[in-house]
Enzyme design. Structure first.
Site, mmCIF file in Angstrom:
data_model
loop_
_atom_site.group_PDB
_atom_site.id
_atom_site.type_symbol
_atom_site.label_atom_id
_atom_site.label_comp_id
_atom_site.label_asym_id
_atom_site.label_seq_id
_atom_site.Cartn_x
_atom_site.Cartn_y
_atom_site.Cartn_z
ATOM 1 N N GLU A 1 29.218 74.086 49.260
ATOM 2 C CA GLU A 1 29.924 74.317 47.983
ATOM 3 C C GLU A 1 29.540 75.694 47.416
ATOM 4 O OE1 GLU A 1 29.212 72.652 43.567
ATOM 5 O OE2 GLU A 1 29.451 71.070 45.061
ATOM 6 N N ASN B 1 26.264 70.510 49.056
ATOM 7 C CA ASN B 1 26.099 71.420 47.928
ATOM 8 C C ASN B 1 25.911 72.862 48.384
ATOM 9 O OD1 ASN B 1 26.165 69.010 46.514
ATOM 10 N ND2 ASN B 1 24.534 69.580 45.122
#
Length: 494
Positions: free
Chosen positions: A192, A189
């Site tokens: 990301e 994440n």
């Protein structure tokens, strides 16, 4: 369906939970489902699950009774207190050898705590990172399970089958013990965040400096998606620029408020990196970019007070700048992944997880939000050298950076000249320039620390630890070797 016949159970029928249940059923597994609000279960049973091998249950007792032994039950509930609440209700109903899986975005230290409590009762606990959003959950996500090897052997036949498949390989591999799976998802994440911010900065340069409209931007991102940058995020970016707002007839992206949200996994990644003494400056810049964007009212007020750079029209070579932005995006992306992988390596050592970085890059190639062609290159790099210290040192990535370096600097310097904020591009380039430097100005830093706090320093010409009296009345050599300090300095500072 007979009782005790369901292969797997799913608790929590939000969008992700529903889609995972449908995915499991479509791959040949019978699924028991439960939701705290019974109406949600009934609506699902009467709607999307109708006629499928999915058994709705109205109590947790009924849910647990519907499962084959050893039972495999997966929770898809909000991270934090809701997970503890569900565990508190379902654990007393489970037996030794059963497996309980948390598929939410839980903090890895919570997963460790829960695992210890449940394993003490003989119940296997798996913290599984699930990436891919609602589409991935339905069609094949990237799955990052962590827990005991024994629990992995029980659940592997189910989850390897429902995961995304790339080149005949499932995007689901065993990550490691206790919190390893959720840790890998956390770093995923964070990466990301970095990817998204770098794409947004590319947009900022093309939009603000070259004054490109949404249609032109859509074409550029679609073109980029045919080359080395081919990825899910580049693909959806080109599609976003093509969407027209039905209310105004303008590109929808231009009508969206520039105020970013975040759920906390990026901040967890930063906190962990600080603990591990690992630099993840690109992800840090991405998190900070979201924080600054969230202060919309302050920014609007500041824009009327603070001086703006002199308005200037871009007079350079437009196609060259477009290429430069693409190269800057690719080079910065490499830095971001290099930092993320270094954090995984540090955590693997620190927590004794024995993470396989090649496996991690392999399962990120499909199903997840950061899926990209480029991940194949990372897999190859770790296959060439499993102990690779930094991705930048792999021959493939070194070659890319060598080719991109000039354009990278051009994109960043052009943005600075025009007053376009590119924190992640800048942070990535600064990291690269620091990492490739044989000598940094930290010699002056060490001198300052020794001056104000007697913190000592080492020398380049002889071994040992030294301290200097920096203020002296007489001009005479004042440097003297010193034993490594165990006491606190008397001076202020640090």
């Amino acid at each position: 369906m007979n009782a005790n016949q369901c292969d797997v159970g799913l608790i929590g029928l939000g969008v992700m939970g529903e889609n995972l249940a449908l995915n499991l059923e479509s791959k040949g597994f019978s699924v028991a489902v439960f939701n705290r609000t019974t109406e949600v279960t009934e609506k699902f049973a009467a709607g999307r699950a109708q006629g499928k091998n999915i058994q709705p249950t109205r109590t947790l007792e009924e849910f647990v009774a519907a499962l084959k032994k050893p039972r495999v039950a997966m929770m898809m509930v909000k991270a934090g207190a809701p997970v503890d609440a569900v565990i508190g209700q379902v654990a007393p109903l489970l037996e030794k050898g059963d497996v309980l899986i948390d598929g939410g975005n839980s903090l890895f230290t919570d997963t460790e705590r829960r695992g210890q409590e449940l394993e003490g009762k003989g119940i296997h606990f798996v913290g599984m990172g699930v990436s891919g959003g609602e589409e991935g959950a339905l069609k094949g996500p990237s799955l990052m399970p962590g827990g005991s090897r024994e629990s992995w052997e029980i659940i592997a036949p189910i989850f390897r089958k429902i995961a995304a498949q790339v080149d005949g390989e499932a995007c689901c591999r065993y990550m490691g013990p206790d919190g390893a799976g959720h840790y890998v998802k956390m770093v995923h994440n964070g990466i990301e965040y970095g990817d998204i911010q770098l794409i947004c900065e590319s947009y900022a340069i093309l939009n603000n400096v070259l004054e490109m409209d949404a249609a032109q931007l859509a074409d550029i991102f679609a073109e980029w998606n045919k080359g080395e940058l081919e990825s899910y995020l580049i693909e959806i970016t080109s599609q976003i620029f093509r969407k027209i707002d039905p209310d105004t007839g303008r590109p929808l992206v231009d009508m969206i408020l520039d105020k970013a949200g975040q759920k906390g996994t990026g901040i967890w990644t930063l906190q962990s990196a600080i603990k591990q003494f690992v630099v993840i400056s690109t992800i840090n810049a991405a998190v900070e970019g979201r924080v600054v964007s969230s202060r919309k009212e302050e920014r609007v007020a500041a824009s009327k007070i603070l001086p703006q750079p002199r308005a200037r029209q871009f007079k350079g070579n437009r196609p060259r700048l477009v290429t430069a932005v693409r190269d800057a995006l690719y080079a910065s992306k490499i830095v971001s992944y290099a930092q993320g992988m270094e954090l995984l390596r540090a955590a693997s050592t620190g927590y004794n997880w024995n993470l396989n970085l090649s496996d991690i890059a392999t399962i990120w190639r499909g199903g997840c939000i950061i899926r990209a062609k480029f991940l194949n290159r990372i897999v190859e790099a770790y296959r060439r050298d499993a102990a690779l210290h930094n991705l930048l040192l792999d021959r493939y990535f070194t070659r890319i950076i060598r080719k991109a370096q000039r354009n990278w600097r051009l994109a960043v310097s052009t943005a600075i000249k025009h007053g376009v904020a590119v924190p992640a591009f800048s942070a990535s380039l600064a990291y690269f320039d620091s990492y490739r430097s044989a000598r940094l100005p930290a010699n002056l830093l060490q001198a300052q620390r020794d001056f104000f706090g007697a913190h000592t320093y080492e020398r380049i010409d002889k071994p040992g630890v030294f301290h200097t009296d920096w203020i002296e009345s007489e001009q005479k050599p004042s440097e003297k070797p010193t034993e490594p300090k165990t006491h606190e300095p008397h001076h202020a500072g640090e």
